[in-house]
Write a protein that holds these residues in place. Structure first.
Motif, mmCIF file in Angstrom:
data_model
loop_
_atom_site.group_PDB
_atom_site.id
_atom_site.type_symbol
_atom_site.label_atom_id
_atom_site.label_comp_id
_atom_site.label_asym_id
_atom_site.label_seq_id
_atom_site.Cartn_x
_atom_site.Cartn_y
_atom_site.Cartn_z
ATOM 1 N N SER A 227 35.806 47.249 30.502
ATOM 2 C CA SER A 227 36.408 46.689 29.305
ATOM 3 C C SER A 227 37.805 47.264 29.135
ATOM 4 C CB SER A 227 35.548 47.021 28.077
ATOM 5 O OG SER A 227 36.147 46.536 26.896
ATOM 6 N N MET A 228 38.767 46.398 28.852
ATOM 7 C CA MET A 228 40.155 46.809 28.699
ATOM 8 C C MET A 228 40.577 46.682 27.240
ATOM 9 S SD MET A 228 40.973 47.768 31.668
ATOM 10 C CE MET A 228 42.535 48.238 30.938
ATOM 11 N N VAL A 229 40.902 47.808 26.611
ATOM 12 C CA VAL A 229 41.279 47.821 25.196
ATOM 13 C C VAL A 229 42.711 48.321 25.068
ATOM 14 C CG1 VAL A 229 40.713 48.686 22.899
ATOM 15 C CG2 VAL A 229 38.893 48.375 24.592
ATOM 16 N N ARG A 230 43.505 47.591 24.306
ATOM 17 C CA ARG A 230 44.886 48.031 24.089
ATOM 18 C C ARG A 230 45.220 47.958 22.604
ATOM 19 N NH1 ARG A 230 50.570 45.359 26.030
ATOM 20 N NH2 ARG A 230 51.728 47.279 26.431
ATOM 21 N N TYR A 231 45.746 49.081 22.085
ATOM 22 C CA TYR A 231 46.137 49.163 20.685
ATOM 23 C C TYR A 231 47.642 48.917 20.568
ATOM 24 C CZ TYR A 231 41.558 51.327 20.129
ATOM 25 O OH TYR A 231 40.204 51.557 20.139
ATOM 26 N N LEU A 232 48.005 47.989 19.677
ATOM 27 C CA LEU A 232 49.385 47.631 19.436
ATOM 28 C C LEU A 232 49.724 47.845 17.967
ATOM 29 C CD1 LEU A 232 48.085 45.198 21.544
ATOM 30 C CD2 LEU A 232 50.540 44.974 21.876
ATOM 31 N N ARG A 238 43.803 44.390 21.305
ATOM 32 C CA ARG A 238 43.565 43.350 22.299
ATOM 33 C C ARG A 238 42.539 43.809 23.336
ATOM 34 N NH1 ARG A 238 49.531 40.725 23.780
ATOM 35 N NH2 ARG A 238 49.753 39.548 21.844
ATOM 36 N N LEU A 239 41.665 42.880 23.701
ATOM 37 C CA LEU A 239 40.753 43.066 24.824
ATOM 38 C C LEU A 239 41.314 42.202 25.955
ATOM 39 C CD1 LEU A 239 37.341 42.662 22.940
ATOM 40 C CD2 LEU A 239 38.737 44.738 23.215
ATOM 41 N N TYR A 240 41.906 42.838 26.943
ATOM 42 C CA TYR A 240 42.617 42.077 27.978
ATOM 43 C C TYR A 240 41.656 41.348 28.901
ATOM 44 C CZ TYR A 240 47.321 43.145 26.643
ATOM 45 O OH TYR A 240 48.506 43.173 25.953
ATOM 46 N N ASP A 281 30.462 49.017 30.539
ATOM 47 C CA ASP A 281 29.994 50.249 31.193
ATOM 48 C C ASP A 281 31.095 51.303 31.188
ATOM 49 O OD1 ASP A 281 27.473 49.159 31.822
ATOM 50 O OD2 ASP A 281 28.300 48.185 33.603
ATOM 51 N N TYR A 282 32.331 50.839 31.355
ATOM 52 C CA TYR A 282 33.502 51.716 31.284
ATOM 53 C C TYR A 282 34.519 51.059 30.367
ATOM 54 C CZ TYR A 282 31.991 54.660 35.191
ATOM 55 O OH TYR A 282 31.291 55.532 35.991
ATOM 56 N N ILE A 283 35.228 51.876 29.586
ATOM 57 C CA ILE A 283 36.305 51.380 28.726
ATOM 58 C C ILE A 283 37.585 52.123 29.084
ATOM 59 C CG2 ILE A 283 37.164 51.139 26.367
ATOM 60 C CD1 ILE A 283 34.276 51.129 25.400
ATOM 61 N N PHE A 284 38.645 51.370 29.315
ATOM 62 C CA PHE A 284 39.964 51.958 29.584
ATOM 63 C C PHE A 284 40.912 51.520 28.477
ATOM 64 C CE2 PHE A 284 37.983 51.706 33.814
ATOM 65 C CZ PHE A 284 38.035 53.055 34.159
ATOM 66 N N THR A 285 41.538 52.508 27.846
ATOM 67 C CA THR A 285 42.339 52.265 26.647
ATOM 68 C C THR A 285 43.815 52.551 26.888
ATOM 69 O OG1 THR A 285 40.490 52.808 25.194
ATOM 70 C CG2 THR A 285 42.704 52.975 24.258
ATOM 71 N N GLY A 286 44.654 51.614 26.481
ATOM 72 C CA GLY A 286 46.094 51.812 26.499
ATOM 73 C C GLY A 286 46.639 51.709 25.088
ATOM 74 N N VAL A 287 47.825 52.286 24.875
ATOM 75 C CA VAL A 287 48.492 52.234 23.568
ATOM 76 C C VAL A 287 49.937 51.819 23.779
ATOM 77 C CG1 VAL A 287 49.224 53.528 21.531
ATOM 78 C CG2 VAL A 287 47.015 54.028 22.584
#
Length: 346
Positions: A227-232, A238-240, A281-287
């Protein structure tokens, strides 16, 4: 210097596709749409479906028929055709993707328009990028600064700067890809064609493909969902999805996505109150930009976040936004592959 504008069917369709996406936001721009307060369902912010595949196809058709070492050369791109008289030596890049592209080909650009959320030269490119002058930002170009650098080639994208194309073309030969993001490989080859570096670009992409195959083999058939999570800023989360830079890398490696991210769009949006939709199963977070200007803290203090499978199992990781989301080039893609191998094979 000659800059011919020809409306071929392929380019016309490509530009139309890009225009239809422009309002949705690129893969590395600041958010321009936010979910309604308390929205519970995922919200697509970059819709397109078949248009995404069409855009990629049209982008791939752009380039040049010139032989290696042949000058002048005519390059067909998202805004028409541009004639480049001789080997460019002073290149200005209008986005981080173009920066990654030219640096990977051994070129130190004289000018750079960084993103608003990351105004400095990306750390992963500092070693080889030289000291390009600032020419504004991707959404606020400084044409006077660009002209002052006396460039002999300007590289950018239709999505970012279509309204500045005519003015830029008066400064120097200008070649625009359709858009940044999920068409990063096609953009790379287009930039390389303008620089007479096609062979080198193809070699870089082949090396990337080999790394993808190696990661695929290491992870085996039973791969975890990512899962790809990005905080803006302004509360946007956003979930890419598949039609993004990171989406293409995950798809290349055969890494599955949660159902709500396995869509042919840039991303879906959720609120901090519905962060449980980020499960995998895995979450990768960007900001993007300053974390304090985002809802990261509010979302991750939510009990729903703490109860996510990946969080409880220690499989939620912060990753560099400058490579995973802002890189948009082969160097960043290789960095992402290295991170995926590190985290998914622990």
């Amino acid at each position: 210097m000659l800059h011919r504008r020809r409306g071929t069917a392929a380019v016309a369709l490509a530009v139309a596709a890009a225009l239809s996406l422009a309002a949705c936001g690129g893969s590395n721009d600041s958010a321009d749409k936010k979910p309604a307060a308390g929205a519970g369902d995922k919200k697509a912010v970059a819709q397109g479906g078949d248009e995404f595949a069409d855009a990629a196809k049209k982008t791939a058709e752009m380039g040049t028929d010139a032989k290696p070492g042949e000058w002048p050369r005519t390059v067909e791109h998202a805004m028409g055709e541009t004639v480049i008289e001789s080997q460019p030596k002073r290149v200005v890049v209008l986005d981080v993707g173009e920066l990654d592209n030219v640096v990977s080909l051994g070129i130190k650009p004289v000018g750079l328009a960084p993103t608003e959320g990351s105004p400095e030269l990306p750390s992963y490119l500092k070693k080889d990028a030289g000291t390009p002058a600032n020419v504004g930002t991707i959404n606020n170009l400084n044409l006077e600064a660009i002209a002052g650098l006396k460039p002999d080639l300007i590289l950018g994208s239709q999505l970012r700067a279509a309204d500045k194309y005519d003015e830029l073309s008066k400064i120097a030969p200008t070649v625009f890809s359709l858009r940044p993001g999920f068409t990063w490989k096609e953009n790379y080859l287009l930039n390389a064609a303008a620089l007479d570096k096609t062979a080198a670009a193809k070699a870089q992409l082949a090396a990337y493909d080999k790394k993808v195959e190696e990661l695929d083999a290491k992870l085996g058939a039973d791969k975890p969902t990512v899962s790809m999570v990005r905080y803006l800023p302004d509360g946007v989360i956003r979930l890419y999805a598949n039609a993004s830079f990171i989406g293409t890398i995950l798809k290349d490696a055969g890494i599955p996505r949660p159902k709500n991210q396995d869509i042919e769009d840039l991303a879906a949006e959720v609120s901090a109150e519905n962060i449980d939709q980020a499960d995998g199963d895995y979450i990768f977070t960007g900001v993007y930009g300053d974390a304090k200007a985002t809802d990261k803290s509010r979302a991750q203090s939510n009990p729903l976040w703490k109860n996510l499978k990946a969080v409880k199992e220690g499989h939620a990781y912060d990753v560099p936004d400058e490579t995973w989301y802002l890189g948009l080039g082969v160097t960043a893609a290789n960095e992402v592959l290295a991170d995926l191998e590190k985290y998914l094979t622990k």
